[in-house]
Design a protein around this motif. Sequence first.
Motif, PDB file in Angstrom:
ATOM      1  N   UNK A  56      23.874  37.378   3.427  1.00  0.00           N
ATOM      2  CA  UNK A  56      22.448  37.475   3.745  1.00  0.00           C
ATOM      3  C   UNK A  56      22.269  38.047   5.145  1.00  0.00           C
ATOM      4  N   UNK A  57      21.305  38.943   5.290  1.00  0.00           N
ATOM      5  CA  UNK A  57      20.984  39.548   6.581  1.00  0.00           C
ATOM      6  C   UNK A  57      19.533  39.232   6.944  1.00  0.00           C
ATOM      7  N   UNK A  58      19.327  38.644   8.131  1.00  0.00           N
ATOM      8  CA  UNK A  58      17.983  38.311   8.577  1.00  0.00           C
ATOM      9  C   UNK A  58      17.712  38.940   9.937  1.00  0.00           C
ATOM     10  N   UNK A  59      16.527  39.493  10.100  1.00  0.00           N
ATOM     11  CA  UNK A  59      16.064  40.044  11.364  1.00  0.00           C
ATOM     12  C   UNK A  59      15.246  38.962  12.063  1.00  0.00           C
ATOM     13  N   UNK A  60      15.675  38.562  13.258  1.00  0.00           N
ATOM     14  CA  UNK A  60      14.988  37.501  13.998  1.00  0.00           C
ATOM     15  C   UNK A  60      14.391  38.076  15.273  1.00  0.00           C
ATOM     16  N   UNK A  61      13.061  38.087  15.341  1.00  0.00           N
ATOM     17  CA  UNK A  61      12.350  38.681  16.479  1.00  0.00           C
ATOM     18  C   UNK A  61      11.688  37.556  17.267  1.00  0.00           C
ATOM     19  N   UNK A  62      12.321  37.182  18.395  1.00  0.00           N
ATOM     20  CA  UNK A  62      11.849  36.039  19.167  1.00  0.00           C
ATOM     21  C   UNK A  62      12.233  36.200  20.634  1.00  0.00           C
ATOM     22  N   UNK A 106      19.288  39.994  15.884  1.00  0.00           N
ATOM     23  CA  UNK A 106      18.276  39.489  16.823  1.00  0.00           C
ATOM     24  C   UNK A 106      17.635  40.598  17.642  1.00  0.00           C
ATOM     25  N   UNK A 107      16.320  40.525  17.764  1.00  0.00           N
ATOM     26  CA  UNK A 107      15.564  41.374  18.682  1.00  0.00           C
ATOM     27  C   UNK A 107      14.828  40.436  19.631  1.00  0.00           C
ATOM     28  N   UNK A 108      15.082  40.578  20.917  1.00  0.00           N
ATOM     29  CA  UNK A 108      14.497  39.684  21.913  1.00  0.00           C
ATOM     30  C   UNK A 108      13.182  40.258  22.445  1.00  0.00           C
ATOM     31  N   UNK A 109      12.148  39.429  22.435  1.00  0.00           N
ATOM     32  CA  UNK A 109      10.851  39.855  22.983  1.00  0.00           C
ATOM     33  C   UNK A 109      10.773  39.609  24.483  1.00  0.00           C
ATOM     34  N   UNK A 110      11.554  38.643  24.953  1.00  0.00           N
ATOM     35  CA  UNK A 110      11.694  38.385  26.395  1.00  0.00           C
ATOM     36  C   UNK A 110      13.137  37.984  26.634  1.00  0.00           C
ATOM     37  N   UNK A 111      13.575  38.098  27.879  1.00  0.00           N
ATOM     38  CA  UNK A 111      14.859  37.521  28.254  1.00  0.00           C
ATOM     39  C   UNK A 111      14.661  36.786  29.565  1.00  0.00           C
ATOM     40  N   UNK A 147      13.844  49.406  18.335  1.00  0.00           N
ATOM     41  CA  UNK A 147      15.080  48.818  17.828  1.00  0.00           C
ATOM     42  C   UNK A 147      15.096  48.777  16.300  1.00  0.00           C
ATOM     43  N   UNK A 148      13.949  48.459  15.699  1.00  0.00           N
ATOM     44  CA  UNK A 148      13.878  48.476  14.228  1.00  0.00           C
ATOM     45  C   UNK A 148      14.125  49.880  13.704  1.00  0.00           C
ATOM     46  N   UNK A 149      13.584  50.872  14.397  1.00  0.00           N
ATOM     47  CA  UNK A 149      13.798  52.263  13.991  1.00  0.00           C
ATOM     48  C   UNK A 149      15.277  52.633  14.095  1.00  0.00           C
TER      49      UNK A 149
END
Length: 282
Positions: A1-7, A33-38, A61-63
Amino acid sequence: MNLLSIQSHVAYGHVGNSSAVFPLQRLGVEVWPIHTVQFSNHTGYGAWRGQVFEASLIGELVEGIEDRGRLVACDGVLSGYMGSAETGAAILNAVGRVRVANPRADYCCDPVIGDVGRGVFVRPGIPEFMRDAAVPAADIVTPNQFELEFLTGHTVVSQTDVLAACERLHAMGPKVILVTSVLTDETPVTSIDLVASGPDGRFLLRTPRLDVSLNGAGDAIAALFFLHLKRTGSAAAALQAAGSSVYGLLRRTFEASSKELLMVEAQDELVQPSTVFEPLKL
């Protein structure tokens, strides 16, 4: 399973992606994972360092993943705290692109708005964006009691109120709901309730109430519930697995008097919870 986590993401501690990614990986999920803040740490400490990323970075990043031809293999998108309406719009755009590539992909939205006793703690405009845009676009939502009341305009005092509010939330779009913490007139003072509502019915899971408030627990249970729901197709099974694991994680953290979730030290609770609670059909 592959999940995209945007947080959001923190270097120290466990909130946002720092709370969601490892549990999913520990249970065999490939997470993108795609980070909205770090940030250095979560904002509950009152001071932190780091930066908020531009909302456009999400689409970029999604592109890039799309360029690799991999969005077709994405089984779902998970989102949590949204720092701005622009970030929220970028997340929904990402969800749309994933659904085009894989129509079977699901979107799980943790509609972070506020909490009982704290009220709304997100920026102006975010609560309305959650209610009017994010929640209607979601297949699964994981509000707490405060957020359930805000989204539906329905005050929750009893179990009947919880079910009525869930019906209103279903009418907005989501097929499955997890209410991550509920205290009603029927809840013993020594307990806390979780409620799940889906095509297989409405279910309550009651666990002991721990005298602890830890950032990131909601992020972890949203991720775990999403995973177990994807694997089993059952709201009841997902509620039992996610609720039991997070209780074990919280108990171990509480016993160690840690200010941060013991995500790594107590990782066995993710795989085989030391206490398994039985859901009750409502």
